[in-house]
Scaffold this motif. Structure first.
Motif, PDB file in Angstrom:
ATOM      1  N   THR A   1       0.863  -1.174   0.000  1.00 34.55           N
ATOM      2  CA  THR A   1       0.000   0.000   0.000  1.00 34.55           C
ATOM      3  C   THR A   1       0.905   1.231   0.000  1.00 34.55           C
ATOM      4  OG1 THR A   1      -1.600  -1.233   1.316  1.00 34.55           O
ATOM      5  CG2 THR A   1      -1.895   1.149   1.210  1.00 34.55           C
ATOM      6  N   ILE A   2       0.655   2.147  -0.941  1.00 39.06           N
ATOM      7  CA  ILE A   2       1.489   3.347  -1.075  1.00 39.06           C
ATOM      8  C   ILE A   2       0.596   4.577  -1.052  1.00 39.06           C
ATOM      9  CG2 ILE A   2       3.144   4.586  -2.508  1.00 39.06           C
ATOM     10  CD1 ILE A   2       3.754   1.879  -3.891  1.00 39.06           C
ATOM     11  N   THR A   3       0.950   5.528  -0.187  1.00 41.51           N
ATOM     12  CA  THR A   3       0.269   6.823  -0.150  1.00 41.51           C
ATOM     13  C   THR A   3       1.225   7.839  -0.756  1.00 41.51           C
ATOM     14  OG1 THR A   3      -0.943   6.196   1.821  1.00 41.51           O
ATOM     15  CG2 THR A   3      -0.825   8.554   1.327  1.00 41.51           C
ATOM     16  N   SER A   4       0.794   8.465  -1.861  1.00 44.88           N
ATOM     17  CA  SER A   4       1.691   9.343  -2.607  1.00 44.88           C
ATOM     18  C   SER A   4       0.896  10.248  -3.539  1.00 44.88           C
ATOM     19  CB  SER A   4       2.654   8.480  -3.429  1.00 44.88           C
ATOM     20  OG  SER A   4       3.443   9.250  -4.289  1.00 44.88           O
ATOM     21  N   GLU A   5       1.545  11.318  -3.984  1.00 46.60           N
ATOM     22  CA  GLU A   5       0.984  12.196  -5.011  1.00 46.60           C
ATOM     23  C   GLU A   5       1.310  11.676  -6.410  1.00 46.60           C
ATOM     24  OE1 GLU A   5      -0.967  14.807  -4.715  1.00 46.60           O
ATOM     25  OE2 GLU A   5      -0.897  15.008  -2.548  1.00 46.60           O
ATOM     26  N   LEU A   6       2.232  10.728  -6.503  1.00 46.03           N
ATOM     27  CA  LEU A   6       2.647  10.200  -7.806  1.00 46.03           C
ATOM     28  C   LEU A   6       1.520   9.394  -8.440  1.00 46.03           C
ATOM     29  CD1 LEU A   6       6.235   9.004  -6.872  1.00 46.03           C
ATOM     30  CD2 LEU A   6       5.615  11.031  -8.189  1.00 46.03           C
ATOM     31  N   PRO A   7       1.435   9.385  -9.771  1.00 45.88           N
ATOM     32  CA  PRO A   7       0.403   8.594 -10.448  1.00 45.88           C
ATOM     33  C   PRO A   7       0.662   7.097 -10.294  1.00 45.88           C
ATOM     34  CG  PRO A   7       1.827   9.683 -12.053  1.00 45.88           C
ATOM     35  CD  PRO A   7       2.258  10.165 -10.709  1.00 45.88           C
ATOM     36  N   ALA A   8      -0.410   6.312 -10.400  1.00 48.19           N
ATOM     37  CA  ALA A   8      -0.328   4.854 -10.233  1.00 48.19           C
ATOM     38  C   ALA A   8       0.672   4.227 -11.201  1.00 48.19           C
ATOM     39  CB  ALA A   8      -1.708   4.237 -10.409  1.00 48.19           C
ATOM     40  N   ASP A   9       0.723   4.711 -12.440  1.00 46.23           N
ATOM     41  CA  ASP A   9       1.658   4.143 -13.427  1.00 46.23           C
ATOM     42  C   ASP A   9       3.109   4.282 -12.979  1.00 46.23           C
ATOM     43  OD1 ASP A   9      -0.494   3.496 -14.995  1.00 46.23           O
ATOM     44  OD2 ASP A   9      -0.211   5.135 -16.414  1.00 46.23           O
ATOM     45  N   THR A  10       3.439   5.437 -12.423  1.00 50.69           N
ATOM     46  CA  THR A  10       4.800   5.682 -11.937  1.00 50.69           C
ATOM     47  C   THR A  10       5.130   4.751 -10.779  1.00 50.69           C
ATOM     48  OG1 THR A  10       4.647   7.992 -12.617  1.00 50.69           O
ATOM     49  CG2 THR A  10       6.360   7.454 -11.006  1.00 50.69           C
ATOM     50  N   LEU A  11       4.189   4.590  -9.858  1.00 49.57           N
ATOM     51  CA  LEU A  11       4.401   3.704  -8.706  1.00 49.57           C
ATOM     52  C   LEU A  11       4.537   2.248  -9.156  1.00 49.57           C
ATOM     53  CD1 LEU A  11       1.804   5.312  -6.287  1.00 49.57           C
ATOM     54  CD2 LEU A  11       4.289   5.600  -6.234  1.00 49.57           C
ATOM     55  N   THR A  12       3.754   1.854 -10.156  1.00 48.01           N
ATOM     56  CA  THR A  12       3.839   0.494 -10.691  1.00 48.01           C
ATOM     57  C   THR A  12       5.231   0.236 -11.255  1.00 48.01           C
ATOM     58  OG1 THR A  12       1.479   0.500 -11.224  1.00 48.01           O
ATOM     59  CG2 THR A  12       2.837  -1.132 -12.344  1.00 48.01           C
ATOM     60  N   GLU A  13       5.754   1.189 -12.016  1.00 41.57           N
ATOM     61  CA  GLU A  13       7.095   1.034 -12.593  1.00 41.57           C
ATOM     62  C   GLU A  13       8.157   0.922 -11.501  1.00 41.57           C
ATOM     63  OE1 GLU A  13       7.853   0.289 -15.763  1.00 41.57           O
ATOM     64  OE2 GLU A  13       5.676   0.214 -15.922  1.00 41.57           O
ATOM     65  N   MET A  14       7.998   1.684 -10.417  1.00 40.88           N
ATOM     66  CA  MET A  14       8.934   1.593  -9.287  1.00 40.88           C
ATOM     67  C   MET A  14       8.920   0.177  -8.719  1.00 40.88           C
ATOM     68  SD  MET A  14       8.428   4.812  -6.816  1.00 40.88           S
ATOM     69  CE  MET A  14       8.336   6.469  -7.458  1.00 40.88           C
ATOM     70  N   LEU A  15       7.721  -0.347  -8.483  1.00 42.16           N
ATOM     71  CA  LEU A  15       7.600  -1.669  -7.876  1.00 42.16           C
ATOM     72  C   LEU A  15       8.145  -2.764  -8.786  1.00 42.16           C
ATOM     73  CD1 LEU A  15       4.072  -1.417  -6.246  1.00 42.16           C
ATOM     74  CD2 LEU A  15       6.255  -1.631  -5.059  1.00 42.16           C
ATOM     75  N   LYS A  16       8.020  -2.614 -10.080  1.00 39.70           N
ATOM     76  CA  LYS A  16       8.500  -3.629 -11.020  1.00 39.70           C
ATOM     77  C   LYS A  16      10.017  -3.790 -10.955  1.00 39.70           C
ATOM     78  CE  LYS A  16       4.761  -3.710 -14.350  1.00 39.70           C
ATOM     79  NZ  LYS A  16       4.348  -3.463 -15.730  1.00 39.70           N
ATOM     80  N   LYS A  17      10.721  -2.789 -10.434  1.00 41.94           N
ATOM     81  CA  LYS A  17      12.181  -2.860 -10.335  1.00 41.94           C
ATOM     82  C   LYS A  17      12.634  -3.932  -9.344  1.00 41.94           C
ATOM     83  CE  LYS A  17      12.730   1.897 -11.654  1.00 41.94           C
ATOM     84  NZ  LYS A  17      13.659   2.294 -12.617  1.00 41.94           N
ATOM     85  N   CYS A  18      11.713  -4.420  -8.505  1.00 39.63           N
ATOM     86  CA  CYS A  18      12.082  -5.480  -7.557  1.00 39.63           C
ATOM     87  C   CYS A  18      12.166  -6.831  -8.252  1.00 39.63           C
ATOM     88  CB  CYS A  18      11.112  -5.531  -6.381  1.00 39.63           C
ATOM     89  SG  CYS A  18       9.501  -6.233  -6.767  1.00 39.63           S
TER      90      CYS A  18
END
Length: 71
Positions: free
Chosen positions: A44-61
């Protein structure tokens, strides 16, 4: 701030640790936060960033990531 929920195929503490390291480095905006739930394979992420950006961050794992939606 918007709270987004993701399913991440984490299988061990190493997986959840990788997610934690990535989000700690990338979520630098004031007021942003995250929670990693290894048992339920959810992040669960609370942020101003768009969902697409957060998804790309998580994919780096290196794990499969799917967006559940806004919580």
């Amino acid at each position: 701030m918007t709270t987004h929920e993701y399913k991440v195929e984490m299988t061990c503490s190493g997986c959840s640790g990788a997610v934690t390291r990535i989000l700690t480095k990338k979520l630098t905006e004031p007021g942003s936060s995250f929670d990693v739930d290894l048992e339920n394979k959810k992040v669960t992420i609370t942020s101003e960033l768009p969902a697409d950006t957060l998804t790309e961050m998580l994919k780096k794992c290196g794990k499969e990531v799917s967006y559940i939606g806004v919580k």
